[in-house]
Design an enzyme around this catalytic site. Structure first.
Site, PDB file in Angstrom:
ATOM      1  N   ASP A 238      43.209  65.883  70.248  1.00  0.00           N
ATOM      2  CA  ASP A 238      44.433  66.550  69.808  1.00  0.00           C
ATOM      3  C   ASP A 238      44.654  67.629  70.967  1.00  0.00           C
ATOM      4  O   ASP A 238      44.716  67.157  71.978  1.00  0.00           O
ATOM      5  CB  ASP A 238      44.335  67.026  68.392  1.00  0.00           C
ATOM      6  CG  ASP A 238      45.458  67.453  67.607  1.00  0.00           C
ATOM      7  OD1 ASP A 238      46.100  66.661  67.062  1.00  0.00           O
ATOM      8  OD2 ASP A 238      46.044  68.465  67.664  1.00  0.00           O
ATOM      9  N   TYR A 387      53.140  73.903  69.138  1.00  0.00           N
ATOM     10  CA  TYR A 387      53.968  72.787  69.167  1.00  0.00           C
ATOM     11  C   TYR A 387      54.960  73.267  70.036  1.00  0.00           C
ATOM     12  O   TYR A 387      55.676  72.634  71.157  1.00  0.00           O
ATOM     13  CB  TYR A 387      54.176  72.255  68.073  1.00  0.00           C
ATOM     14  CG  TYR A 387      53.103  71.272  67.422  1.00  0.00           C
ATOM     15  CD1 TYR A 387      52.992  69.873  67.603  1.00  0.00           C
ATOM     16  CD2 TYR A 387      51.957  71.972  66.691  1.00  0.00           C
ATOM     17  CE1 TYR A 387      51.995  69.223  67.330  1.00  0.00           C
ATOM     18  CE2 TYR A 387      50.861  71.154  66.487  1.00  0.00           C
ATOM     19  CZ  TYR A 387      50.900  69.970  66.474  1.00  0.00           C
ATOM     20  OH  TYR A 387      49.829  68.988  65.969  1.00  0.00           O
ATOM     21  N   HIS A 444      41.073  60.157  64.019  1.00  0.00           N
ATOM     22  CA  HIS A 444      41.630  61.496  64.779  1.00  0.00           C
ATOM     23  C   HIS A 444      40.701  62.724  64.714  1.00  0.00           C
ATOM     24  O   HIS A 444      40.761  63.391  65.450  1.00  0.00           O
ATOM     25  CB  HIS A 444      43.073  62.001  64.181  1.00  0.00           C
ATOM     26  CG  HIS A 444      43.602  62.904  64.901  1.00  0.00           C
ATOM     27  ND1 HIS A 444      43.992  62.511  66.146  1.00  0.00           N
ATOM     28  CD2 HIS A 444      43.942  64.252  64.942  1.00  0.00           C
ATOM     29  CE1 HIS A 444      44.479  63.605  66.866  1.00  0.00           C
ATOM     30  NE2 HIS A 444      44.688  64.643  66.079  1.00  0.00           N
TER      31      HIS A 444
END
Length: 475
Positions: A238, A387, A444
């Site tokens: 990630d 982000y 993930h």
């Protein structure tokens, strides 16, 4: 000969249009290959840069000491949590919607009931404190990390390894893999450092705009230097994948090896060509049968699937503070927002289940401990801002996207990761791949889901790198 025969039979089994496409593509591929072979293999780096993210103006000097840190809680904190939980308003789910609309509120009530009446936060705080925690001030921020050393053993080589989490995870993701990595593996053991990305959990959030992966990478390089490590291994998935990649690009001479459980390939002609040819003649573009199984049909598995799962990213990359208000104020809203990712990102098929498959791989105690790290620190909004800071402009135009990674690299490709990156695509950026493993299961959050599988892959990769170094030294 057998491959040539397969190639011949496949080619002549195609219609004329597809034959022409393949011929033209092969010619173009030859030209591209010649161009790639002619390019310099000189190791390139990206600028280290500098920054100050503390409140106010940068002081003339900064405290560089490392201080012990202990996770704490209080009755008042727990009472506030309970009061907020008790005031939660729920909306009934649609009939037979399962997890397709997000976290199903019928199951959410069950999770929240466990959280309110059975989950013991004080006990979990003691679990968090079983490993040594520290903080140190870097670029104006108090950076939190755990530092776990292996037991002393004779004839054991101890290798420093930094592991970096992503969103919506935390350093706690690594708690199950730590004892596996600090074991002796044929004379090798790891000394593991797990920092919290600034703005996540117990690491202070930036007070200024612009804190992106470059800033996090530089801070973590400073952290390793402050701990006395001149060379070390890195591991990430990630955001951790991007941060550790940037660290490898900034100071490749410090990074003995980079292990990733998620990597993104650059777009370009080679990728486009392989998408055209791959379904028909996979070996011609470096695809294995497993690559084909995971990639195709491409639009369904790698475009539409991502669109269905990436709404959160568009919100967090544009208006994180607006969306964050609700989840930072409501513990149940925060739990739904975070835990939904631990459902679908572990296995997309979990969306078909009424309970989201949450407890197939995780315990509620572990899941809620991760949520509590965000809740008690009030860090969800600052974590979401990461982000926006990284996606302000086209990622393909960033300097790191245009710079190769030349450190020894190991890739663990888990079957239920959000996107699959074949080795042939990864090699466009990662120029020294020593290990590429198709993992048998996992998604993930592999350190959390499948710690033994991930630990085994890290160990085999590091052994390859260390053995190669010994071989070079003997020459």
């Amino acid at each position: 000969m057998q491959r040539l025969q397969v190639l011949k039979e496949t080619f002549f089994g195609l219609d004329v249009v597809k034959q022409r496409i393949l011929i033209g593509s092969a010619v173009a591929a030859g030209g591209l290959l010649a161009y790639m072979m002619s390019r310099s293999r000189k190791v390139k780096t990206i600028p280290l840069g500098e920054g100050w993210w503390g409140a106010g103006e940068k002081p003339l000097s900064e405290d560089q000491k490392i201080y012990p840190f202990t996770v704490q809680t209080s009755d008042k904190e727990i009472e506030d949590l309970y009061e907020r939980i008790d005031r939660t308003r729920y909306t009934d789910p649609l009939e037979d919607s399962r997890f397709h609309y997000g976290f199903n509120s019928t199951h959410l009530k069950k999770v929240v009931s466990y959280w309110r009446h059975e989950f013991d936060w004080k006990k979990q705080v003691a679990v968090l404190n079983q490993y040594p925690h520290f903080k140190t001030r870097i670029e104006g921020l108090d950076v939190h990390f755990i530092h776990v050393r292996p037991p002393h053993r004779e004839n054991q080589k101890v290798l420093p390894l930094m592991m970096v989490h992503g969103w919506p995870g935390s350093f706690y993701e690594f708690y199950k893999i730590l004892p596996l990595l600090t074991q002796n593996h044929d004379g090798i053991a790891f000394e593991v450092i797990c920092p919290s990305i600034p703005g996540y959990g117990f690491s202070e959030a930036s007070h200024k705009q612009g804190f992106n992966s470059f800033a996090a990478a530089r801070i973590f390089l400073t952290l390793m230097e402050r701990l006395g490590f001149s060379q070390f291994y890195l591991q990430g998935g990630d955001w951790g994948s991007l941060i550790t990649t940037n660290m490898s690009q900034m100071k490749p001479h410090c990074v003995k090896g980079l292990h990733l459980n998620m990597c993104m390939s650059t777009r370009g002609f080679k990728v486009l060509l392989s998408l055209m040819i791959g379904p028909y003649l996979p070996f011609l573009v470096g695809f294995s049968r497993e690559d084909v199984r995971r990639l195709f049909p491409f639009f369904e598995k790698n475009v539409y699937s991502i669109l269905r799962e990436s709404g959160y990213m568009h919100i967090q990359a544009t208006k994180p503070d607006t969306a964050g208000c609700g989840v930072n104020d409501s513990p149940v809203g925060l739990a739904a927002y975070i835990l939904e990712k631990f459902s679908s990102w572990t296995d997309m098929k979990n969306r078909d289940l009424v309970d989201g498959g949450l407890e197939r791989k995780f315990s509620l105690d572990d899941l809620l401990t991760n949520v509590m790290i965000y809740w008690t620190t009030g860090s969800v909004i600052s974590s979401m801002r990461f982000y926006k800071e990284n996606l302000q402009s086209n990622p393909d135009n960033r300097v790191d996207a245009k710079t190769g990674i030349f450190v020894p690299t190991g890739l663990a490709a888990f079957p239920d990761e959000l996107m699959h990156t074949p080795k042939s695509w990864a090699q466009i950026r990662y120029r020294d791949i020593r290990s590429y493993t198709f993992m048998p299961r996992g998604g993930h959050f592999p350190a959390f889901e499948e710690p033994q599988l991930l630990a085994n892959d890290i160990v085999q990769f590091v052994k390859k790198v260390e053995k190669f170094k010994i071989h070079l030294n003997h020459k």
